[in-house]
Design a protein around this motif. Structure first.
Motif, PDB file in Angstrom:
ATOM      1  N   GLN A 146      35.241  47.618  39.694  1.00 41.09           N
ATOM      2  CA  GLN A 146      34.625  46.390  40.186  1.00 41.09           C
ATOM      3  C   GLN A 146      33.411  46.002  39.344  1.00 41.09           C
ATOM      4  O   GLN A 146      33.214  44.837  39.028  1.00 41.09           O
ATOM      5  N   VAL A 149      34.457  44.320  36.133  1.00 42.16           N
ATOM      6  CA  VAL A 149      34.911  42.951  36.353  1.00 42.16           C
ATOM      7  C   VAL A 149      33.701  42.034  36.557  1.00 42.16           C
ATOM      8  O   VAL A 149      33.652  40.917  36.052  1.00 42.16           O
ATOM      9  N   GLU A 150      32.740  42.570  37.255  1.00 42.53           N
ATOM     10  CA  GLU A 150      31.510  41.818  37.500  1.00 42.53           C
ATOM     11  C   GLU A 150      30.797  41.495  36.185  1.00 42.53           C
ATOM     12  O   GLU A 150      30.322  40.385  35.984  1.00 42.53           O
ATOM     13  N   ARG A 153      32.649  38.877  34.365  1.00 43.35           N
ATOM     14  CA  ARG A 153      32.494  37.556  34.966  1.00 43.35           C
ATOM     15  C   ARG A 153      31.171  36.895  34.553  1.00 43.35           C
ATOM     16  O   ARG A 153      31.064  35.679  34.566  1.00 43.35           O
ATOM     17  N   ALA A 175      47.326  38.282  37.934  1.00 42.44           N
ATOM     18  CA  ALA A 175      46.249  37.993  38.879  1.00 42.44           C
ATOM     19  C   ALA A 175      44.900  38.313  38.252  1.00 42.44           C
ATOM     20  O   ALA A 175      43.978  37.493  38.267  1.00 42.44           O
ATOM     21  N   GLY A 176      44.795  39.499  37.668  1.00 43.12           N
ATOM     22  CA  GLY A 176      43.548  39.926  37.053  1.00 43.12           C
ATOM     23  C   GLY A 176      43.156  39.029  35.884  1.00 43.12           C
ATOM     24  O   GLY A 176      41.991  38.695  35.717  1.00 43.12           O
ATOM     25  N   GLU A 179      41.756  35.740  36.896  1.00 36.30           N
ATOM     26  CA  GLU A 179      40.429  35.938  37.454  1.00 36.30           C
ATOM     27  C   GLU A 179      39.342  35.861  36.371  1.00 36.30           C
ATOM     28  O   GLU A 179      38.325  35.238  36.567  1.00 36.30           O
ATOM     29  N   VAL A 180      39.570  36.521  35.247  1.00 40.82           N
ATOM     30  CA  VAL A 180      38.469  36.654  34.284  1.00 40.82           C
ATOM     31  C   VAL A 180      38.727  36.087  32.879  1.00 40.82           C
ATOM     32  O   VAL A 180      37.773  35.778  32.175  1.00 40.82           O
ATOM     33  N   GLY A 210      46.575  28.666  38.228  1.00 42.40           N
ATOM     34  CA  GLY A 210      45.375  29.448  38.577  1.00 42.40           C
ATOM     35  C   GLY A 210      44.246  28.612  39.134  1.00 42.40           C
ATOM     36  O   GLY A 210      44.435  27.884  40.094  1.00 42.40           O
ATOM     37  N   ARG A 211      43.109  28.717  38.556  1.00 41.46           N
ATOM     38  CA  ARG A 211      41.986  27.911  39.040  1.00 41.46           C
ATOM     39  C   ARG A 211      42.234  26.455  38.694  1.00 41.46           C
ATOM     40  O   ARG A 211      42.549  26.121  37.565  1.00 41.46           O
TER      41      ARG A 211
END
Ligand code: GTP
Ligand code: MG
Length: 304
Positions: A146, A149-150, A153, A175-176, A179-180, A210-211
């Motif tokens: 985590q 990933v933080e 980000r 998915a991952g 995310e980033v 995605g986004r």
């Protein structure tokens, strides 16, 4: 102190990073000036599964940016990173080459400093490299936990390094990635199936939805060991720089940083509260729920 940093000398920078990493409390007082002294260096996250070639790629990226006349800073957030040990001989030789270059600064960050978790420590270190005039500043993390990933980000531009043998994991990876990833590098392009893997990824991402209002990230094939595809990767990272600096993205990143700092601060103040031990025990004894315990500690007014 900051004046020394701006000269671009390595030694004051190395000393400061040692203080950051060691949790020296006097670093806190430097932060306002440190952040104000930033030159706006591009923060680039390099992340991906273990062994995908991140460090080798970082080395190749350094080479390409040096050709373009840039001073490159690197933070490797990973205790097993070859910047300090491990790695095969070839990697070491490449690293050594850069180590002798005074316009390249590399450092492994392993410990958690006083001012919060690994993410906070890394961001203070990145600010120090920025104040010292390095641009870009590359941050290598193993994309697993985590906190990594933080960190990813918070980078302005994040490159996710994958390998051709993604196979059935593609859906899980998807998915991952969404995310980033701002850019995806399918590394080990010298292995069979690299181009096919890249095409599969592109096809998948174009339909992933995605986004919203975001274009799917570009997928590039690289061979870090020979630097093939690396100039194109640098071009893609440079092209992303202005997107990353849109007011919206900048705000998202700032909000994450403030949230992170707030959580770290609140936790530290609560742990220093005389009521901490009793609160924790009450939760352990199931007399109190964790949320109420946290609220009471916050209300104790230690969060100034
Ligand atoms: N064939 C091939 N091997 C590569 C390539 N890039 C890296 N490697 C090799 O892959 C191995 C792992 O490379 P690293 O750069 O250490 O990978 P990493 O992702 O930094 O690894 P961790 O930091 O341990 O997660 C090394 O043996 C590299 O020489 C490539 O493009 N092609
Ligand atoms: Mg590595």
């Amino acid at each position: 102190m900051l004046g020394e940093l701006r000269t671009g000398e390595r030694r004051p920078l190395a000393r400061l990073l040692t203080r950051v990493e060691g949790g020296d409390p006097s670093v806190r007082a430097l932060l306002p000036d440190l952040f104000a002294a930033g030159h706006g260096g591009h923060l680039v996250g390099i992340t991906g599964p273990p062994g995908s070639g991140k460090s080798t790629l970082v080395s190749a990226l350094i080479g390409e940016w040096r050709k373009r006349g840039r001073r490159v800073g690197v933070l490797a957030v990973d205790p097993s990173s070859p910047y300090t040990r491990g790695a095969i001989l070839g990697d070491r030789i490449r690293m050594m080459e850069h180590a002798a270059d005074r316009d390249v600064f590399m450092r492994s960050m392993a410990s958690r400093g006083e001012l919060g978790g690994l993410a906070a420590t890394t961001w203070i270190a990145a600010a120090a490299l920025d104040a010292a005039g390095f641009d870009p500043i590359l941050i290598e993390t193993v994309g697993a936990g985590q906190s990594e990933v933080e960190i990813a980000r918070l980078a302005e531009t994040t490159v996710v390094v994958e390998v051709p043998e993604m196979g059935d994991e593609v859906q899980a990876i998807k998915a991952g990635l969404l995310e980033v990833a701002d850019i995806i590098a399918v590394n080990k392009g010298d292995r069979p199936g690299a181009d096919r893997a890249a095409r599969q990824l592109r096809a998948m991402l174009s339909t992933a939805g995605g986004r919203i209002e975001r274009k799917p990230p570009p997928v590039l094939v690289t061979t870090a060991t020979t630097a093939e595809g690396v100039p194109a990767l640098v071009d893609a990272i440079e092209a992303h720089r202005s997107t990353a600096r849109s007011p919206m993205r900048a705000r998202e990143r700032a909000a994450s940083q403030v949230r992170r700092a707030l959580a770290d601060l609140a936790a530290r103040h609560a742990e220093a509260d005389p009521g901490w031990e009793a609160s924790v025990q009450a939760v352990a004894d199931r007399e109190l729920d964790p949320f109420t315990a946290a609220e009471r500690l916050l209300d104790a007014g230690r969060l100034e």
